[in-house]
Enzyme design. Structure first.
Site, short mmCIF file in Angstrom:
data_model
loop_
_atom_site.label_atom_id
_atom_site.label_comp_id
_atom_site.label_asym_id
_atom_site.label_seq_id
_atom_site.Cartn_x
_atom_site.Cartn_y
_atom_site.Cartn_z
N THR A 81 -13.31 -3.23 -8.39
CA THR A 81 -14.62 -3.08 -9.35
C THR A 81 -14.52 -2.22 -10.60
O THR A 81 -13.89 -0.93 -10.21
CB THR A 81 -15.88 -2.70 -8.54
OG1 THR A 81 -16.25 -3.76 -7.95
CG2 THR A 81 -17.13 -2.85 -9.41
N LEU A 124 -17.15 -9.84 -1.53
CA LEU A 124 -17.06 -9.76 0.11
C LEU A 124 -17.58 -8.57 0.79
O LEU A 124 -17.62 -7.47 0.43
CB LEU A 124 -15.63 -9.34 0.19
CG LEU A 124 -14.55 -10.12 -0.39
CD1 LEU A 124 -13.10 -9.57 -0.23
CD2 LEU A 124 -14.36 -11.50 -0.08
N LYS A 178 -22.12 3.33 -5.68
CA LYS A 178 -21.16 3.35 -6.86
C LYS A 178 -21.38 2.43 -7.91
O LYS A 178 -21.23 2.93 -9.30
CB LYS A 178 -19.91 3.77 -6.12
CG LYS A 178 -18.81 2.44 -6.41
CD LYS A 178 -17.47 2.90 -5.97
CE LYS A 178 -16.62 1.81 -5.50
NZ LYS A 178 -16.48 0.65 -6.69
N CYS A 185 -19.83 0.01 -2.14
CA CYS A 185 -20.11 -0.79 -3.19
C CYS A 185 -21.77 -0.39 -4.06
O CYS A 185 -21.52 -0.11 -5.10
CB CYS A 185 -19.97 -2.21 -3.40
SG CYS A 185 -18.09 -2.65 -3.27
N ALA A 201 -36.33 -4.45 4.75
CA ALA A 201 -36.56 -3.41 4.49
C ALA A 201 -35.83 -2.43 5.32
O ALA A 201 -35.66 -2.95 6.57
CB ALA A 201 -38.23 -3.18 4.54
N GLY A 202 -35.61 -1.15 5.09
CA GLY A 202 -34.94 -0.12 6.02
C GLY A 202 -34.82 1.21 5.66
O GLY A 202 -35.71 1.57 4.73
N ASP A 243 1.04 -1.20 -0.04
CA ASP A 243 -0.04 0.17 0.11
C ASP A 243 1.05 1.32 0.04
O ASP A 243 2.06 1.18 0.51
CB ASP A 243 -1.00 -0.15 1.33
CG ASP A 243 -2.03 0.73 1.05
OD1 ASP A 243 -3.19 0.25 0.79
OD2 ASP A 243 -2.08 2.10 0.96
N PHE A 289 -31.51 -10.13 1.12
CA PHE A 289 -31.50 -8.87 0.56
C PHE A 289 -32.86 -8.70 0.36
O PHE A 289 -33.36 -7.86 -0.50
CB PHE A 289 -30.58 -8.80 -0.70
CG PHE A 289 -29.23 -8.68 -0.36
CD1 PHE A 289 -28.60 -9.63 0.16
CD2 PHE A 289 -28.49 -7.41 -0.46
CE1 PHE A 289 -27.24 -9.63 0.52
CE2 PHE A 289 -27.36 -7.28 0.05
CZ PHE A 289 -26.55 -8.28 0.66
C1 UDX Z 1 -11.96 -0.78 -3.29
C2 UDX Z 1 -12.90 -0.12 -4.36
O1 UDX Z 1 -13.39 1.00 -3.65
C3 UDX Z 1 -13.84 -1.20 -4.75
O2 UDX Z 1 -14.65 -0.88 -5.82
C4 UDX Z 1 -13.07 -2.47 -5.48
O3 UDX Z 1 -13.91 -3.52 -5.68
C5 UDX Z 1 -12.03 -2.69 -4.43
O4 UDX Z 1 -11.14 -1.67 -3.95
P1 UDX Z 1 -11.74 -0.85 -0.95
O5 UDX Z 1 -10.90 -2.09 -0.51
O6 UDX Z 1 -13.01 -0.59 0.15
O7 UDX Z 1 -12.36 -1.10 -2.10
O8 UDX Z 1 -10.97 0.41 -0.88
P2 UDX Z 1 -10.10 1.26 -0.17
O9 UDX Z 1 -10.41 0.80 1.61
O10 UDX Z 1 -10.11 2.49 -0.31
O11 UDX Z 1 -8.77 0.84 -0.27
C6 UDX Z 1 -7.96 0.96 -1.39
C7 UDX Z 1 -6.57 0.95 -0.84
O12 UDX Z 1 -5.62 0.99 -2.07
C8 UDX Z 1 -6.12 2.06 0.24
O13 UDX Z 1 -5.53 1.24 1.19
C9 UDX Z 1 -5.07 2.95 -0.40
O14 UDX Z 1 -3.98 3.34 0.28
C10 UDX Z 1 -4.38 1.81 -1.69
N1 UDX Z 1 -3.77 2.62 -2.67
C11 UDX Z 1 -4.63 3.29 -3.49
C12 UDX Z 1 -2.61 2.07 -3.24
O15 UDX Z 1 -1.90 1.58 -2.39
N2 UDX Z 1 -2.22 2.74 -4.16
C13 UDX Z 1 -2.76 3.87 -4.79
O16 UDX Z 1 -2.34 4.20 -5.76
C14 UDX Z 1 -4.22 3.99 -4.64
C1 UDX Z 2 -21.77 -5.46 -1.10
C2 UDX Z 2 -21.92 -6.79 -1.81
O1 UDX Z 2 -22.84 -7.39 -1.19
C3 UDX Z 2 -20.40 -7.65 -1.91
O2 UDX Z 2 -20.96 -8.87 -2.57
C4 UDX Z 2 -19.33 -6.82 -2.46
O3 UDX Z 2 -19.72 -6.67 -3.86
C5 UDX Z 2 -19.36 -5.55 -1.67
O4 UDX Z 2 -20.57 -4.93 -1.83
P1 UDX Z 2 -21.42 -4.82 1.39
O5 UDX Z 2 -21.67 -3.31 0.68
O6 UDX Z 2 -20.35 -4.65 2.16
O7 UDX Z 2 -21.12 -5.78 -0.03
O8 UDX Z 2 -22.69 -5.12 2.38
P2 UDX Z 2 -23.99 -5.62 2.03
O9 UDX Z 2 -24.37 -6.83 3.17
O10 UDX Z 2 -24.30 -6.16 0.66
O11 UDX Z 2 -25.07 -4.43 2.33
C6 UDX Z 2 -25.24 -3.18 1.63
C7 UDX Z 2 -26.14 -2.42 2.07
O12 UDX Z 2 -27.36 -2.74 1.90
C8 UDX Z 2 -26.04 -1.79 3.50
O13 UDX Z 2 -26.22 -0.78 3.79
C9 UDX Z 2 -26.98 -2.95 4.09
O14 UDX Z 2 -27.47 -2.28 5.42
C10 UDX Z 2 -28.35 -2.84 3.02
N1 UDX Z 2 -29.23 -3.93 3.07
C11 UDX Z 2 -28.62 -5.16 2.73
C12 UDX Z 2 -30.39 -3.53 3.14
O15 UDX Z 2 -30.83 -2.38 3.19
N2 UDX Z 2 -31.34 -4.72 3.32
C13 UDX Z 2 -30.96 -6.09 2.97
O16 UDX Z 2 -31.77 -6.92 3.09
C14 UDX Z 2 -29.51 -6.17 2.64
#
Ligand code: UDX
Ligand code: UDX
Length: 440
Positions: A129, A161, A271, A268, A260-261, A38, A257
């Site tokens: 993604t 995940l 976006k 994810c 309701a809420g 990182d 999924f």
């Molecule tokens: C990210 C994306 O948001 C998601 O769409 C994708 O599926 C996986 O990567 P997430 O792991 O949640 O998800 O992002 P974030 O917590 O922001 O982690 C990205 C990491 O990359 C950070 O630790 C950042 O410091 C690092 N990074 C970013 C590098 O090491 N080099 C870079 O040039 C840019």
């Molecule tokens: C999501 C995807 O599920 C996972 O596969 C990966 O692509 C990363 O993005 P994440 O965002 O970590 O995972 O959590 P998830 O459990 O999917 O919930 C997403 C949001 O939906 C949360 O705000 C949750 O509260 C909401 N949710 C989920 C509801 O409102 N109702 C549901 O029944 C399930």
């Protein structure tokens, strides 16, 4: 099924965020030799000491285990990590811009660095993604910057995940999707995941990119669908949990999924829905269905604030206790949390907010600055409050001592955005209790 082809492989994972860190740590857990990279020095410093920079159940102990077994290490140096690896996972952030386009600046920069560091055949695996077509762009960047004699393959391996259960989702997934062009890359990916008992679906690269966006957009649609049904329940006296349970038992619908809420948040769904709308637009198609999913999602937040106002019409200077800030339980992640929209709306109405969250308060402070205050436990924020709002369904909140809470509150109003409690029970305890899609 992946089970017979396992071989320990030298891997580096670039980006130690919520996705990259879980991926790297779990790849070490299943037997590979992993260097996590990182460019954030503080993160790497913590990780080298075995400290996780994020809250994710089960992750800390696996980090320590990986370091102890000598299979997991951390570095800021991409060049070193790539040179010492046969497979490079790219997990840097891929944010969506206002126009829905994915911001590829980090993934492109990292691709250039990987290309320059190449010292032999490598498989470059994107997990971040990306919109359909991006893997081919990465390939072009790699080609422009690497030594032409050195061969490489690109793979897209989407992550599924869920934060809060990411370790379990990695080790016990429903399926693994591998978008690959060459047989050699497919075999290597099969070896990487050889010990994980689940079907591996090999697809073309473009299909794998679409699978990720379509899966998350579909799940988001399911949530907006049930949220709309919950509004119909409220108007007509149906109980949303009964409706969702019976619907979900139909295997074609599925029970997950359908909760309701106050709408989906996180890094994810919001976006990916926006990005998929943009992908559709660039393909000449107006994905109106997904635009409506977005609208319904925001509407859930507005409806919730209206419920608060139905109990307290003038919110000016009223004390509001907020329980739960993270976008879902078991994570400290505040990205796109429904709490952000709801608290902002309440602040516009001049309410005075005091919040408590078991782990997300530090991250929340970066967002709300000094516009709200925080309590060190749930009772502290309830003291003298005109209402309690439940915005995240943390298991801790199930243990609320309601007799104690009632004494602390100025008015016995609870508005629950996550349907944690039974309306009958709350009425018997003397609360005015509003939740989602149920009788009030
Ligand atoms: C990210 C994306 O948001 C998601 O769409 C994708 O599926 C996986 O990567 P997430 O792991 O949640 O998800 O992002 P974030 O917590 O922001 O982690 C990205 C990491 O990359 C950070 O630790 C950042 O410091 C690092 N990074 C970013 C590098 O090491 N080099 C870079 O040039 C840019
Ligand atoms: C999501 C995807 O599920 C996972 O596969 C990966 O692509 C990363 O993005 P994440 O965002 O970590 O995972 O959590 P998830 O459990 O999917 O919930 C997403 C949001 O939906 C949360 O705000 C949750 O509260 C909401 N949710 C989920 C509801 O409102 N109702 C549901 O029944 C399930």
């Amino acid at each position: 099924m992946a089970s017979v082809h396992f071989r320990s492989i030298n891997i580096c994972v670039i980006g130690t965020g919520y996705v990259g860190l879980v991926t790297g740590v779990c790849l070490a857990k299943i037997g590979h030799s992993v260097i996590c990279v990182d460019n954030n020095k503080d993160k790497i410093k913590k990780l080298k000491k075995g400290i996780s920079p994020i809250y994710e159940p089960g992750l800390s102990s696996l980090i320590k285990e990986g370091i102890k077994k000598g299979r997991l290490s951390f570095s800021e140096d991409i060049n070193y990590a790539v040179k010492n690896s046969d497979v490079v996972f790219v997990c840097v952030n891929t944010p969506t811009q206002k126009n829905g386009k994915t911001d590829l600046r980090y993934i492109k920069a990292v691709s250039r660095e990987i290309a320059k560091a190449m010292n032999g055949y490598k498989v470059i695996v994107s997990k971040s993604t990306i919109a359909v077509g991006t893997s081919q762009k990465i390939k072009e960047i790699m080609k422009r910057h690497h030594h032409p004699k050195l061969k490489f393959d690109i793979v897209f391996n989407p992550e599924f995940l869920r934060e809060g259960s990411a370790v379990d989702d990695f080790l016990h997934p429903d399926r693994i999707v591998i978008g690959a062009e060459s047989e050699k890359a497919k075999r290597i990916m099969e070896q990487i995941y050889g010990s994980v008992k689940t079907p591996i679906i090999f697809t073309g690269i473009e299909a794998s990119e679409i699978i990720k966006h379509a899966s998350n957009a579909f799940l988001a649609t399911k949530i907006s669908f049930i949220n709309t049904v919950s509004n119909i329940c409220e108007k007509n006296g149906g109980e949303i949990e009964e409706v969702a349970l019976a619907m979900g038992l139909d295997k074609r619908i599925g029970k997950d999924f359908l909760k309701a809420g106050i709408g989906f948040g996180g890094s994810c769904f919001p976006k990916d829905v926006a990005a998929f709308i943009r992908v559709a637009k660039d393909s000449g198609y107006d994905f109106k269905l997904l635009k409506e999913v977005q609208r319904i999602n925001f509407n859930q937040r507005e409806q919730f604030v209206k419920k608060v106002q139905s109990l307290i019409p003038n919110l000016k200077n009223k004390k509001i206790a907020v329980l739960g800030l993270s976008f879902k339980p078991n994570t400290d992640d505040m990205r796109e949390a429904p709490s952000i929209d709801i608290i902002k709306m309440l602040l516009v109405k001049k309410a005075v907010i005091k919040a408590y969250d078991p782990v997300a308060m530090e991250k929340a402070k970066d967002i709300f600055k000094n516009k709200i205050t925080y309590g060190s436990n749930m009772y502290e924020v309830m003291k003298g409050a005109n209402a309690v709002l439940i915005l995240t369904e943390w298991a801790d909140f199930l243990k609320i001592d309601f007799k104690k809470a009632k004494k602390l509150l100025r008015s016995p109003f609870i508005i629950d955005g996550r349907n944690m409690f039974s309306p009958e029970k709350m009425a018997n305890l003397g609360f005015e209790y509003y939740s989602i899609g149920r009788k009030k």
